[in-house]
Design a protein around this motif. Sequence first.
Motif, PDB file in Angstrom:
ATOM      1  N   VAL A  27      -8.682  14.497 -13.232  1.00  0.00           N
ATOM      2  CA  VAL A  27      -7.786  14.736 -12.719  1.00  0.00           C
ATOM      3  C   VAL A  27      -6.556  13.731 -12.710  1.00  0.00           C
ATOM      4  N   ILE A  28      -6.918  12.752 -12.887  1.00  0.00           N
ATOM      5  CA  ILE A  28      -5.731  11.444 -13.372  1.00  0.00           C
ATOM      6  C   ILE A  28      -6.066  11.123 -14.726  1.00  0.00           C
ATOM      7  N   ASP A  29      -4.837  10.686 -15.435  1.00  0.00           N
ATOM      8  CA  ASP A  29      -5.204   9.809 -16.719  1.00  0.00           C
ATOM      9  C   ASP A  29      -5.703   8.493 -16.741  1.00  0.00           C
ATOM     10  N   GLU A  30      -5.894   8.071 -17.793  1.00  0.00           N
ATOM     11  CA  GLU A  30      -6.303   6.578 -17.695  1.00  0.00           C
ATOM     12  C   GLU A  30      -5.411   5.562 -17.135  1.00  0.00           C
ATOM     13  N   LEU A  31      -3.949   5.747 -17.600  1.00  0.00           N
ATOM     14  CA  LEU A  31      -3.004   4.596 -16.997  1.00  0.00           C
ATOM     15  C   LEU A  31      -2.938   4.961 -15.660  1.00  0.00           C
ATOM     16  N   THR A  32      -2.887   5.896 -15.115  1.00  0.00           N
ATOM     17  CA  THR A  32      -2.888   6.109 -13.620  1.00  0.00           C
ATOM     18  C   THR A  32      -4.019   5.264 -13.097  1.00  0.00           C
ATOM     19  N   TYR A  33      -5.154   5.880 -13.582  1.00  0.00           N
ATOM     20  CA  TYR A  33      -6.456   5.269 -13.059  1.00  0.00           C
ATOM     21  C   TYR A  33      -6.386   3.551 -13.179  1.00  0.00           C
ATOM     22  N   GLN A  34      -5.838   2.939 -14.325  1.00  0.00           N
ATOM     23  CA  GLN A  34      -5.906   1.547 -14.445  1.00  0.00           C
ATOM     24  C   GLN A  34      -4.837   1.018 -13.305  1.00  0.00           C
ATOM     25  N   LEU A  35      -3.653   1.367 -13.472  1.00  0.00           N
ATOM     26  CA  LEU A  35      -2.782   1.085 -12.285  1.00  0.00           C
ATOM     27  C   LEU A  35      -3.242   1.291 -10.901  1.00  0.00           C
ATOM     28  N   ALA A  36      -3.880   2.328 -10.685  1.00  0.00           N
ATOM     29  CA  ALA A  36      -4.244   2.710  -9.183  1.00  0.00           C
ATOM     30  C   ALA A  36      -5.437   1.544  -8.725  1.00  0.00           C
ATOM     31  N   VAL A  37      -6.184   0.930  -9.475  1.00  0.00           N
ATOM     32  CA  VAL A  37      -7.395   0.180  -9.073  1.00  0.00           C
ATOM     33  C   VAL A  37      -6.733  -1.218  -8.900  1.00  0.00           C
ATOM     34  N   GLN A  38      -5.556  -1.345  -9.358  1.00  0.00           N
ATOM     35  CA  GLN A  38      -4.884  -2.759  -9.256  1.00  0.00           C
ATOM     36  C   GLN A  38      -4.120  -2.658  -7.769  1.00  0.00           C
ATOM     37  N   GLU A  39      -3.766  -1.702  -7.431  1.00  0.00           N
ATOM     38  CA  GLU A  39      -3.052  -1.583  -6.043  1.00  0.00           C
ATOM     39  C   GLU A  39      -3.805  -2.377  -4.676  1.00  0.00           C
ATOM     40  N   GLN A  40      -3.174  -2.968  -3.901  1.00  0.00           N
ATOM     41  CA  GLN A  40      -3.710  -3.757  -2.677  1.00  0.00           C
ATOM     42  C   GLN A  40      -3.978  -2.769  -1.763  1.00  0.00           C
ATOM     43  N   LEU A  41      -5.054  -3.232  -0.972  1.00  0.00           N
ATOM     44  CA  LEU A  41      -5.755  -2.529   0.195  1.00  0.00           C
ATOM     45  C   LEU A  41      -4.592  -2.769   1.362  1.00  0.00           C
ATOM     46  N   PRO A  42      -4.324  -1.848   2.343  1.00  0.00           N
ATOM     47  CA  PRO A  42      -3.445  -1.948   3.485  1.00  0.00           C
ATOM     48  C   PRO A  42      -4.101  -3.228   4.206  1.00  0.00           C
ATOM     49  N   GLN A  43      -3.431  -4.149   4.693  1.00  0.00           N
ATOM     50  CA  GLN A  43      -3.661  -5.510   5.382  1.00  0.00           C
ATOM     51  C   GLN A  43      -3.462  -5.523   6.889  1.00  0.00           C
ATOM     52  N   LYS A  44      -2.418  -4.846   7.197  1.00  0.00           N
ATOM     53  CA  LYS A  44      -1.961  -4.870   8.688  1.00  0.00           C
ATOM     54  C   LYS A  44      -1.272  -3.486   8.821  1.00  0.00           C
ATOM     55  N   PRO A  45      -1.823  -2.670  10.021  1.00  0.00           N
ATOM     56  CA  PRO A  45      -1.112  -1.623  10.496  1.00  0.00           C
ATOM     57  C   PRO A  45       0.472  -1.983  10.808  1.00  0.00           C
ATOM     58  N   TYR A  46       0.928  -0.775  10.156  1.00  0.00           N
ATOM     59  CA  TYR A  46       2.465  -0.687  10.130  1.00  0.00           C
ATOM     60  C   TYR A  46       3.003   0.280  11.680  1.00  0.00           C
ATOM     61  N   ARG A  47       3.779  -0.490  12.302  1.00  0.00           N
ATOM     62  CA  ARG A  47       4.382   0.315  13.592  1.00  0.00           C
ATOM     63  C   ARG A  47       5.049   1.737  13.243  1.00  0.00           C
ATOM     64  N   LEU A  48       4.792   2.642  13.715  1.00  0.00           N
ATOM     65  CA  LEU A  48       5.452   3.954  13.553  1.00  0.00           C
ATOM     66  C   LEU A  48       7.119   3.717  13.804  1.00  0.00           C
ATOM     67  N   PRO A  49       7.654   4.568  13.185  1.00  0.00           N
ATOM     68  CA  PRO A  49       9.295   4.387  13.365  1.00  0.00           C
ATOM     69  C   PRO A  49       9.625   4.896  14.625  1.00  0.00           C
ATOM     70  N   GLN A  50      10.506   4.003  15.410  1.00  0.00           N
ATOM     71  CA  GLN A  50      11.077   4.153  16.435  1.00  0.00           C
ATOM     72  C   GLN A  50      12.613   4.517  16.515  1.00  0.00           C
ATOM     73  N   ILE A  51      13.188   5.403  15.649  1.00  0.00           N
ATOM     74  CA  ILE A  51      14.571   5.399  15.251  1.00  0.00           C
ATOM     75  C   ILE A  51      15.477   6.012  16.516  1.00  0.00           C
TER      76      ILE A  51
END
Length: 782
Positions: A228-252
């Motif tokens: 479904v994904i290629d090797e480069l995409t996989y290698q980059l994906a596993v390096q991404e950080q996990l979410p740390q703190k919930p974002y506030r929903l936009p109130q524009i």
Amino acid sequence: MKQIINYIKKYKIKSVLLFIGLVFYVFCLPKKLFNTPTSTVIESTEGELLGALIADDGQWRFPANDSVPEKFKHCIIQFEDAHFYQHFGFNPISIFKALKANINEGKVVRGGSTITQQVIRLSRNGKGRTYLEKVKELVLATRLEFRNSKEEILNYYASNAPFGGNVVGLDVAAWRYFGVQPHQLSWAESATLAVLPNAPSLIYPGKNQKKLRVKRNRLLNKLFEEQVIDELTYQLAVQEQLPQKPYRLPQIAPHLLQEIAKNKKGQRIKTSIEYQLQKSVNRIVNQHYEIQKQNEVHNMAVLVLDVNNRKVLSYIGNTQTTKTHQKDVNIINAPRSTGSTLKPLLYMAMLDKGELLPNRLVADIPTTIADYVPKNFNLQYAGAVPAKKALARSLNIPAVRMLQQYGLSRFHDELTQFNFKHINKGVDHYGLSLILGGAESSLWDLCSTYGALASEVNNYTNTSSEYHEAYLTPWSYEDDYKLELGRLSTEKNSFDAGSIYLAFEAMKEVNRPEGDESWKFYDSAKEIAWKTGTSFGNRDAWAVGVTPNYVVGVWVGNADGEGRPELTGVSSAAPVLFDVFNVLPTSNWFEKPYDELSEAEVCSKSGYLASSLCEVSKEWIPTVGKRSKSCPYHQLIHTDLEGQFRVNASCESLDRMIATSWFSLPPIMEWYYKRYNSNYKSLPRLRFDCKGEQAITMDFIFPKPNSKIVLPKNEEGKVNEVVFKIAHSKPDTKVYWYLDDAFIQTTQTFHEIGIIPSKGEHVVTVVDDYGNEVKRNVTIEL
């Protein structure tokens, strides 16, 4: 068919039971699968999230979207149900494996549910996870497969799956954990969210990060193995950080959100708000709020409308202040004193009826009408001023006198046509103060009115001189709003296009805020018709601007009604107005509606239609204005050869007279007018040896007829003098003052005296050297 009939006859009971079972199967699935409350969600015209309100059950659950993003679709299928597109609601092999594992362990260690079965379980929230319940889910899952497509079932799952805490559904999860829309998620982010419904407790910030990473990376590895994904995409994906703190929903656009939620609670509404413009106007409001709060002014509202499609482009209901200062109040719909913002409508009305011309002089002198004493903002008087300049300078006294001339009831009736919801009391309630802020209106109604008038001019020139019957069609903040202006007609609706255009021309000449005074000298300058307003006590500061494409309205003040000394339309609201216009595209100016205008000869000094005695200039006026009266201020006089005195046949031969056209104003108007117009010449006096009536050359400035005067007291409690003042066309003339026939004093050049009359009614009489006399009745109260 015959065999079926025979079977039914032979096995009646079985057939009935089979029929009942079939009917039950057909109707076992609720028509509406999910009845849980949803959040109210608003999006910009581009589809960007502007804001959301939490659902009634305390969950962040957005209304179902139309589709599931491809990345998340691949992730959830590979993680939850690899054979999703092959089975018909349940997977026997998975069920068998799960059953075997659970029996061996003596507890539930593995589930065999498909995505379809999980959708059914989510819809039956609160049901126990028993084997009987599993059977029910299986039956309902097959029924769901009959009724809905695979894509719809996936959408059900993505919209209702739990993602930890009170976050339900992919749309909210994408915003809360990654601050983006679902279609903007990366492969790693999509994989993270795909594993959460299976174990939503893993998402708590700072906890379970290792377990969550393992599950995510295992899914990413499976995506790679399934190509479904290629090797480069996989290698980059596993390096991404996990979410740390919930974002506030936009109130524009929080106040627009609250407004929409009143009638469309729990819905997803695509608005007409332009995302970048809304953010830019928010930034402008925040900048000016930081300035205004130094003066203890805490609230502000801005509305931007598109004239051509009747849609709202930006909606700022208040500043980001505190609850103490009413940050949640939506000022756009709040009734506030109108200040001077209705003056252009009176100007249009009088032009439309032929009762005013743009440059006609209107009186700007001390005025008392009954007990009402209007004052100009600068407490000065110009004597006489062209009507369009009186509008541009927002002079109060000319406006009140014009309203009295036009008719209070007449103008009030015309205002009701514009749907001013808060101008809902009778004329006696408002009186002449109606034109100076005695009434209340909302920013929405003011902007809607000026926008409709701008639209009237545009449509008139675009339709070969015709009017739309429904030109007051409401404005909308919904993206799918379809404008319907009704049939075309040659009959005007309220004011003709020419009168509106000329009013906008006058409003274009209003002096701009400090720093923008020389706008005319720049080729890139934007032509804007605009008007400010300041209510009594400096409680409300207004600015409304109009171009052929846009209307911008600004209100500044305190929601609780507290006034502040430096809060004015020019100093507080106008700078915001022009900052907003600076982020809008430039508009060409209105096209001139020639068919409603006529080029006429007018008196260059008085602005009335020219007579044979006037110096003539040409200007565009409403066609109906050609029926108005000619100049009353020019008269033919005869002077001696030196031009020093007026003469007539009783004292001079015809060959020694010069016939001259003379521009002469009434005494009080003249007294103030010549202070600002050095080229004005008073009417020459009649030569002493000539017979004939002298013109009235003086009048009282103060007091007004039948005035009641309360004598002021000083700090020591002693009564101060009251000052009586007259205007004389020849100030050097001696003037003799009398109180109740008793001589008081003589004045020359400066004709004013201070006296302390006794309590009661008095008559003040003034006589000059030429025998002219004026009287004034007054009542003195202590």
